[in-house]
Design a protein around this motif. Structure first.
Motif, PDB file in Angstrom:
ATOM      1  N   MET A   1      60.251  35.540  70.611  1.00  0.00           N
ATOM      2  CA  MET A   1      60.082  36.873  70.092  1.00  0.00           C
ATOM      3  C   MET A   1      60.342  37.858  71.216  1.00  0.00           C
ATOM      4  N   SER A   2      61.139  38.862  70.902  1.00  0.00           N
ATOM      5  CA  SER A   2      61.529  39.835  71.902  1.00  0.00           C
ATOM      6  C   SER A   2      61.694  41.196  71.237  1.00  0.00           C
ATOM      7  N   TYR A   3      61.499  42.260  72.026  1.00  0.00           N
ATOM      8  CA  TYR A   3      61.675  43.616  71.514  1.00  0.00           C
ATOM      9  C   TYR A   3      62.191  44.492  72.643  1.00  0.00           C
ATOM     10  N   SER A   4      63.157  45.369  72.316  1.00  0.00           N
ATOM     11  CA  SER A   4      63.722  46.314  73.292  1.00  0.00           C
ATOM     12  C   SER A   4      63.731  47.717  72.723  1.00  0.00           C
ATOM     13  N   ASP A   5      63.662  48.692  73.624  1.00  0.00           N
ATOM     14  CA  ASP A   5      63.815  50.091  73.265  1.00  0.00           C
ATOM     15  C   ASP A   5      64.477  50.780  74.452  1.00  0.00           C
ATOM     16  N   SER A   6      65.161  51.879  74.191  1.00  0.00           N
ATOM     17  CA  SER A   6      65.894  52.589  75.246  1.00  0.00           C
ATOM     18  C   SER A   6      65.604  54.074  75.193  1.00  0.00           C
ATOM     19  N   ILE A   7      65.867  54.737  76.327  1.00  0.00           N
ATOM     20  CA  ILE A   7      65.720  56.183  76.407  1.00  0.00           C
ATOM     21  C   ILE A   7      66.720  56.718  77.424  1.00  0.00           C
ATOM     22  N   ASP A   8      67.245  57.897  77.171  1.00  0.00           N
ATOM     23  CA  ASP A   8      68.143  58.568  78.113  1.00  0.00           C
ATOM     24  C   ASP A   8      67.314  59.485  79.001  1.00  0.00           C
ATOM     25  N   ILE A   9      67.598  59.432  80.293  1.00  0.00           N
ATOM     26  CA  ILE A   9      66.851  60.208  81.283  1.00  0.00           C
ATOM     27  C   ILE A   9      67.832  61.002  82.134  1.00  0.00           C
ATOM     28  N   GLU A  10      67.563  62.287  82.302  1.00  0.00           N
ATOM     29  CA  GLU A  10      68.391  63.146  83.150  1.00  0.00           C
ATOM     30  C   GLU A  10      67.917  63.011  84.597  1.00  0.00           C
TER      31      GLU A  10
END
Length: 151
Positions: A1-10
């Motif tokens: 079981m795995s989970y990913s999330d992403s975000i853009d950062i300046e």
């Protein structure tokens, strides 16, 4: 079981990577980790370095040991977490350049065996659901921290 999330950062990948790899300060970002200390003479992250993490949630406190598996600044950082000798999780961070800064992806992989998963997911608590929310909170705090200290 795995989970990913992403975000853009300046911010620069180098700055973001430095914040992610500073495990003693992770308590400023994570809703469950309270920081901790490097072990066995390590003074910072490197492949094989061990870190004792202090954690708390809903009045419970416990410690785990993280072992750095990947340290590839400023693109990738990962570590395996164990409780005593039992594998618990793998946490991975990847950073890729974007036109406005960088994109950070945080991934949690559940490494618990069936018995630990059953014990850990009880009384209405489901680790996978908690970690989905925890990852989002961590990424948002990381973004806020990196972008506010740039200005």
């Amino acid at each position: 079981m795995s989970y990913s999330d992403s975000i853009d950062i300046e911010s620069t990948p180098e700055k973001v990577f430095a914040v992610i790899a500073d495990l003693p300060a992770m308590g400023q970002l994570s809703p469950e980790n309270d920081g901790g200390v490097w072990l066995n003479g390590a003074i910072g992250p490197r492949i094989g370095a061990k870190f004792k993490g202090d954690n708390s949630r809903a009045g419970d406190k416990w410690s785990t040991v993280a072992t750095v598996k990947v340290y590839d600044a400023p693109q990738a950082f990962s570590f395996n977490v164990a409780w005593h000798r039992w594998p618990i999780a793998r946490w991975e961070y990847t950073i890729e350049m974007t036109p406005g800064g960088c994109r950070v992806t945080e991934t949690w992989t559940d490494r618990r065996n069936t018995l630990f998963r059953k014990q850990g997911d009880s009384n209405g608590f489901v680790r996978a659901e908690f970690n989905k929310d925890s990852i989002r909170q961590t990424l948002e705090k990381l973004k806020s921290h990196c972008e506010s200290s740039v200005r």
